[in-house]
Design a protein around this motif. Structure first.
Motif, short mmCIF file in Angstrom:
data_model
loop_
_atom_site.label_atom_id
_atom_site.label_comp_id
_atom_site.label_asym_id
_atom_site.label_seq_id
_atom_site.Cartn_x
_atom_site.Cartn_y
_atom_site.Cartn_z
N HIS A 127 0.86 -1.13 -0.08
CA HIS A 127 -0.12 0.10 0.13
C HIS A 127 1.14 1.11 -0.03
O HIS A 127 0.50 2.30 -0.70
N ASP A 140 -6.75 7.42 -0.14
CA ASP A 140 -6.55 5.92 -0.48
C ASP A 140 -7.34 5.83 -1.64
O ASP A 140 -8.54 6.19 -1.58
N HIS A 146 1.33 4.43 -2.66
CA HIS A 146 1.36 6.11 -2.38
C HIS A 146 2.43 6.75 -3.06
O HIS A 146 2.45 7.66 -3.62
ZN ZN Z 1 -3.15 4.99 2.43
#
Ligand code: ZN
Ligand code: KG4
Length: 345
Positions: free
Chosen positions: A122, A313, A126
C-alpha cells in the motif's frame, strides 16, 4: 479488416483491475498500459459517528461494497472482465479484516478468469502515485508520505527499491490533525475542517516543536501540549475555544506543517535527488501544498503533488504500482495472504 480495431486493441494492451481495501475505502480501478481508465471509491460514512475507523464495521462495509465497486470500475472503463490481463490488489499494510476482503475477492476473480495476481504494498503505491500523472518524476526522488495512518520520508531509487529514511514514532500527521481537531470540538476527520477554519485565523498560539534525531517524526507532544494549553485557558474563560477557533486551527496547522517540512528539508539537503513528491491524504492541506512547492523552488528541485483523488486511498495507485510489477513479471502465488504489517523493501 483493419487488424487493430477495438476488441483486438484491448487484447494487446496490458489491462489491470486494481483493488484497494486496506482501511475504510473500498476502491477499484482499471489501468490500461499504465494509464488510469477508471478510479472508483466507495467511502464508508459508518465510521463518522465513532470518531475513527472501527475495524469490524470496515470489513463488513467492504464486503457489501466490493462487488458494485469493481463492477462500476469495469463499466466506467468499458472493459469486459474477460479482457483483463491481471488483477492487482493491496496485500498490506492495513487492517487485516479489511485487507482480507480485497485479497479474497482478487484471488477468486483471478482464479475464475485464469489470469495472474499481483500483490502491491500500500505505501509503495502511495509513493509511486505521480506515475499516474504527466510529467512523471525521475529517479531518485524523495517522497513525503503523509496520511491518517502514516508519516514517512522515503528515498525512491526505482519502482521496487525504496528506503524509508524516517517515520513517525507515535501519531501520524493526519492523526494529529484529527485528534487535536476533536479537542477543538470538530467532527471526524478533522483535517479538512481545520484547513478551512484556519483560513480565517493566524498562527498566534505557540506550541512545542520537537526535534528528533535522523528523519523521524513525533506528534504526540504537540497533542498533549495542546490539551494542557486548552485546559488552562478554559479555566479562565470557558468559551475560549469558540472565541479562538480560527487562530487555534491556524496554529495547529502551522505547527504540523512546519514539523513535517523542517525534517523533510534536512533530507533534501542530505540526499541529492531529482524530484520531490508529496503523497497521502494530508496532501490536501492547502498550507502544506503551498509550502512544499516553495521548498522545491528554494532547493531548485521539481515538485510533484498528485491531485487529491489520487492522494487519498484509491485503487488507481495500486494499479500503477501493479503495472510496473506486471512489466517485471513479478506475480503473486495463489496462496498469498493479506498482511497487516509489511516492511517496505
Ligand atoms: Zn493510504
Ligand atoms: O490517506 P488518507 O485518505 O487515509 C488514511 O491514511 O487514513 O488520509 C486521511 C487523513 C485524515 O487524517 C484527514 O484528516 C487528513 O488525511 N486530511 C487532511 C486534509 N484532508 C484530509 N489533513 C489536513 N488538511 C486537509 N485538508
Amino acid at each position: 479488416m483493419h487488424l487493430l480495431h477495438g476488441d483486438y486493441l484491448w487484447r494487446m494492451a496490458i489491462t489491470l483491475l486494481a483493488i484497494e481495501s486496506s482501511c475504510d475505502d473500498t476502491a477499484a480501478a482499471i489501468i490500461r498500459d499504465g494509464r488510469v481508465c477508471s478510479n472508483v471509491v466507495a467511502d464508508q460514512r459508518v465510521h463518522e459517528r465513532y470518531g475513527g475507523v472501527v475495524p469490524e464495521l470496515a470489513s463488513r462495509a467492504h464486503q457489501s461494497n466490493i462487488v458494485p465497486v469493481v463492477d462500476a470500475a469495469l463499466k466506467e472503463a468499458g472493459v469486459p472482465p474477460d479482457q483483463l490481463s491481471a488483477i492487482a490488489f493491496t496485500r498490506g499494510p492495513g487492517l487485516l479484516g479489511s485487507l482480507l476482503v480485497g485479497v479474497s475477492f482478487a484471488k477468486g476473480m483471478a482464479l475464475s478468469l485464469d489470469i495472474p495476481l499481483i500483490e502491491v504494498h500500500h505505501l509503495q503505491a502511495h509513493v509511486l502515485t505521480p506515475f499516474a500523472m504527466d510529467p512523471t518524476p525521475e529517479f531518485p526522488y524523495l517522497c513525503l508520505l503523509v496520511s491518517g495512518g502514516h508519516t514517512q520520508i522515503v528515498l525512491v531509487e526505482d519502482f521496487q527499491r525504496m528506503q524509508v529514511l524516517g517515520s513517525t514514532i507515535d501519531d501520524a500527521a493526519g492523526e494529529a490533525f484529527d485528534k487535536i481537531g476533536k479537542m477543538l470540538g470538530l467532527g471526524y476527520p478533522a483535517g479538512p475542517q481545520i484547513d478551512n477554519i484556519a483560513r480565517d485565523g493566524q498562527p498566534v498560539h505557540t506550541l512545542p516543536h520537537p526535534r528528533l534525531d535522523g528523519y523521524d517524526y513525533s506528534f504526540s507532544g504537540l497533542k498533549t501540549a495542546m490539551l494542557y494549553y486548552l485546559q488552562k485557558q478554559i479555566k479562565s474563560d470557558p468559551d475560549f475555544i469558540r472565541k479562538n477557533r480560527a487562530d487555534l486551527c491556524a496554529s495547529v496547522q502551522h505547527h504540523i506543517v512546519h514539523i513535517l517540512l523542517d525534517t523533510f528539508r534536512r533530507a533534501v539537503t542530505d540526499y541529492p535527488v531529482k524530484g520531490l513528491v508529496l503523497a497521502g491524504g494530508v496532501t490536501a492541506n492547502s498550507l502544506l501544498r503551498t509550502e512544499f512547492k516553495a521548498l522545491g523552488e528554494e532547493a531548485g528541485i521539481q515538485t510533484f503533488i498528485p491531485p487529491f483523488e489520487l492522494c487519498t486511498d484509491n485503487a488507481a495507485m495500486i494499479g500503477i504500482a501493479g503495472y510496473f510489477k506486471y512489466l517485471a513479471e513479478d506475480f503473486a502465488e495463489l496462496n498469498v495472504s493479506a498482511q497487516a504489517r509489511i516492511q517496505m523493501r
